[in-house]
Design a protein around this motif. Structure first.
Motif, PDB file in Angstrom:
ATOM      1  N   GLY A  43       4.937   1.267   4.505  1.00 36.17           N
ATOM      2  CA  GLY A  43       6.219   1.934   4.264  1.00 36.17           C
ATOM      3  C   GLY A  43       7.243   1.080   3.541  1.00 36.17           C
TER       4      GLY A  43
ATOM      5  N   ALA B  57      -0.059  -0.481  15.218  1.00 40.21           N
ATOM      6  CA  ALA B  57       1.139  -1.070  14.600  1.00 40.21           C
ATOM      7  C   ALA B  57       1.466  -0.423  13.260  1.00 40.21           C
ATOM      8  N   ILE B  58       0.517   0.363  12.723  1.00 44.90           N
ATOM      9  CA  ILE B  58       0.721   0.936  11.383  1.00 44.90           C
ATOM     10  C   ILE B  58       1.694   2.110  11.441  1.00 44.90           C
ATOM     11  N   GLY B  59       2.794   1.960  10.734  1.00 42.79           N
ATOM     12  CA  GLY B  59       3.775   3.039  10.616  1.00 42.79           C
ATOM     13  C   GLY B  59       4.544   3.337  11.882  1.00 42.79           C
TER      14      GLY B  59
ATOM     15  N   GLU C 285      -6.676   4.463   8.050  1.00 45.84           N
ATOM     16  CA  GLU C 285      -6.479   5.893   7.775  1.00 45.84           C
ATOM     17  C   GLU C 285      -7.717   6.506   7.138  1.00 45.84           C
TER      18      GLU C 285
ATOM     19  N   GLU D 138      -5.091  -5.282  10.506  1.00 41.89           N
ATOM     20  CA  GLU D 138      -4.071  -4.262  10.705  1.00 41.89           C
ATOM     21  C   GLU D 138      -4.330  -3.530  12.019  1.00 41.89           C
TER      22      GLU D 138
ATOM     23  N   HIS E 286      -9.337   0.979   5.064  1.00 46.60           N
ATOM     24  CA  HIS E 286      -8.049   1.163   5.747  1.00 46.60           C
ATOM     25  C   HIS E 286      -8.272   2.078   6.944  1.00 46.60           C
TER      26      HIS E 286
ATOM     27  N   ASN F  88       0.865  -1.185   0.000  1.00 49.16           N
ATOM     28  CA  ASN F  88       0.000   0.000   0.000  1.00 49.16           C
ATOM     29  C   ASN F  88       0.900   1.233   0.000  1.00 49.16           C
TER      30      ASN F  88
ATOM     31  N   GLY G 234      -1.142  -6.889   8.560  1.00 52.36           N
ATOM     32  CA  GLY G 234      -0.513  -5.623   8.183  1.00 52.36           C
ATOM     33  C   GLY G 234      -0.204  -4.795   9.415  1.00 52.36           C
ATOM     34  N   GLY G 235       0.886  -4.030   9.343  1.00 50.71           N
ATOM     35  CA  GLY G 235       1.303  -3.185  10.469  1.00 50.71           C
ATOM     36  C   GLY G 235       2.774  -3.400  10.730  1.00 50.71           C
TER      37      GLY G 235
ATOM     38  N   VAL H 295       1.499  -4.351   3.287  1.00 51.92           N
ATOM     39  CA  VAL H 295       2.728  -3.652   3.672  1.00 51.92           C
ATOM     40  C   VAL H 295       2.632  -2.191   3.280  1.00 51.92           C
TER      41      VAL H 295
ATOM     42  N   VAL I  59       5.193  -4.459   8.877  1.00 58.24           N
ATOM     43  CA  VAL I  59       5.895  -5.625   8.312  1.00 58.24           C
ATOM     44  C   VAL I  59       7.149  -5.112   7.606  1.00 58.24           C
TER      45      VAL I  59
HETATM   46  C1  PEP Z   1      -0.631   0.053   6.108  1.00 57.96           C
HETATM   47  O1  PEP Z   1      -0.846   1.245   6.217  1.00 57.96           O
HETATM   48  O2  PEP Z   1      -1.438  -0.667   5.485  1.00 57.96           O
HETATM   49  C2  PEP Z   1       0.565  -0.482   6.728  1.00 57.96           C
HETATM   50  C3  PEP Z   1       0.575  -1.750   7.005  1.00 57.96           C
HETATM   51  O3  PEP Z   1       1.587   0.397   6.965  1.00 57.96           O
HETATM   52  P1  PEP Z   1       3.057   0.068   7.553  1.00 57.96           P
HETATM   53  O4  PEP Z   1       3.528  -1.215   6.921  1.00 57.96           O
HETATM   54  O5  PEP Z   1       3.896   1.236   7.172  1.00 57.96           O
HETATM   55  O6  PEP Z   1       2.902  -0.095   9.036  1.00 57.96           O
END
Ligand code: PEP
Length: 258
Positions: free
Chosen positions: A240, A177-179, A105, A173, A103, A15, A216-217, A238, A219
């Motif tokens: 970033g 954990a995201i970003g 966000e 996700e 998502h 992503n 996700g988060g 995924v 990875v």
């Molecule tokens: C996402 O936003 O879907 C995500 C998993 O972000 P990151 O891998 O950067 O935590």
């Protein structure tokens, strides 16, 4: 069961969020070329979701690609007076075979409810593309012990009756954990994915058994193999680490042991 011998073919999806200009095609081409050169060495489908502005150009440049393309959002309707929005049909027309919906966000920044997410997933199915439906708890929901109830409710209310194993992927996700560089422990991932699998089976029967459930988060290349080895984890979403072909391919390599 070894990571390469799963019954469900995994999916690793990147992503890109609001990142990428036409020059970023170089990263997509590098991923495509590695997949093409590896010819069957990776036991996973691989996808990127660039900004919508890039999908048409990427599709043209990638050609008969083993690298799939996805949108990051769609409007529930097929057309109409919705300035700035993009229909699932438009994403398909541009070359996407999937769209991410719900998502965290978008849920946070645009006030998307489970009902909105469900309507968007239905739109994806109407257009004939796959819906990647995101669910996940906030830090406060986790620390107050509500992870499983929150995720189950999101799933039940966001996944439409039209969902099948072929047209729907669930992405778990955790919002915290995201970003952030933080991840749940493999045991925590295992318990949430088991709950998601049970929910999918009670909602969709045998189709729910075959639906892919991604983690996700945060990875990254150094934690992908460990997270992807968890039971009921059928790939990764995924953020970033999908922006650079080298990092993304290192994550895809978690499925390189066939
Ligand atoms: C996402 O936003 O879907 C995500 C998993 O972000 P990151 O891998 O950067 O935590």
């Amino acid at each position: 069961m070894g990571i390469g011998q799963r019954k469900i073919r995994p999916l690793v999806a990147g992503n890109w969020k609001m990142n990428g200009l036409k020059a970023s095609l170089a990263e997509a081409l590098a991923v495509r070329d590695a997949l093409t050169g590896a010819e069957g060495a990776f036991a996973a489908d691989v996808m990127i979701a660039p900004p919508a502005t890039l999908i048409g150009g990427f599709a043209a440049a990638l050609g008969d690609y083993p690298l799939l393309l996805a949108g990051q959002d769609c409007h529930p309707k097929a057309s109409g007076a919705h300035t700035g929005d993009i229909a699932a049909e438009m994403l398909k027309d541009a070359g996407a075979s999937a769209v991410i919906v719900g998502h965290s966000e978008r849920r946070a920044d645009h006030g998307e409810t489970n009902a909105t997410v469900r309507a968007k997933a239905e739109a994806a199915h109407r257009a004939g593309i796959m819906a990647i439906i995101c669910v996940g708890e906030t830090r406060e929901e986790r620390t107050s012990g509500r992870t499983l109830s929150v995720v189950s409710k999101q799933l039940q209310q966001s996944a439409p009756g039209s969902a099948t194993a072929a047209n729907t992927v669930i992405a778990y996700e955790p919002v915290w954990a995201i970003g952030t560089g933080l991840t749940p422990t493999p045991d925590d991932v295992k318990s949430v994915h088991a709950a998601i699998r049970n929910n999918l089976i009670s909602l969709f029967g045998p189709e729910g058994e075959g639906m892919r459930v991604l983690y996700g988060g945060s990875v990254k290349p150094d934690n992908a193999a460990c997270l992807m080895a968890v039971e009921n984890v059928d790939g990764a979403l995924v953020g970033g680490a999908s922006l650079k072909a080298g990092d993304f391919l290192a994550i895809v390599s978690a499925y390189g042991d066939t």
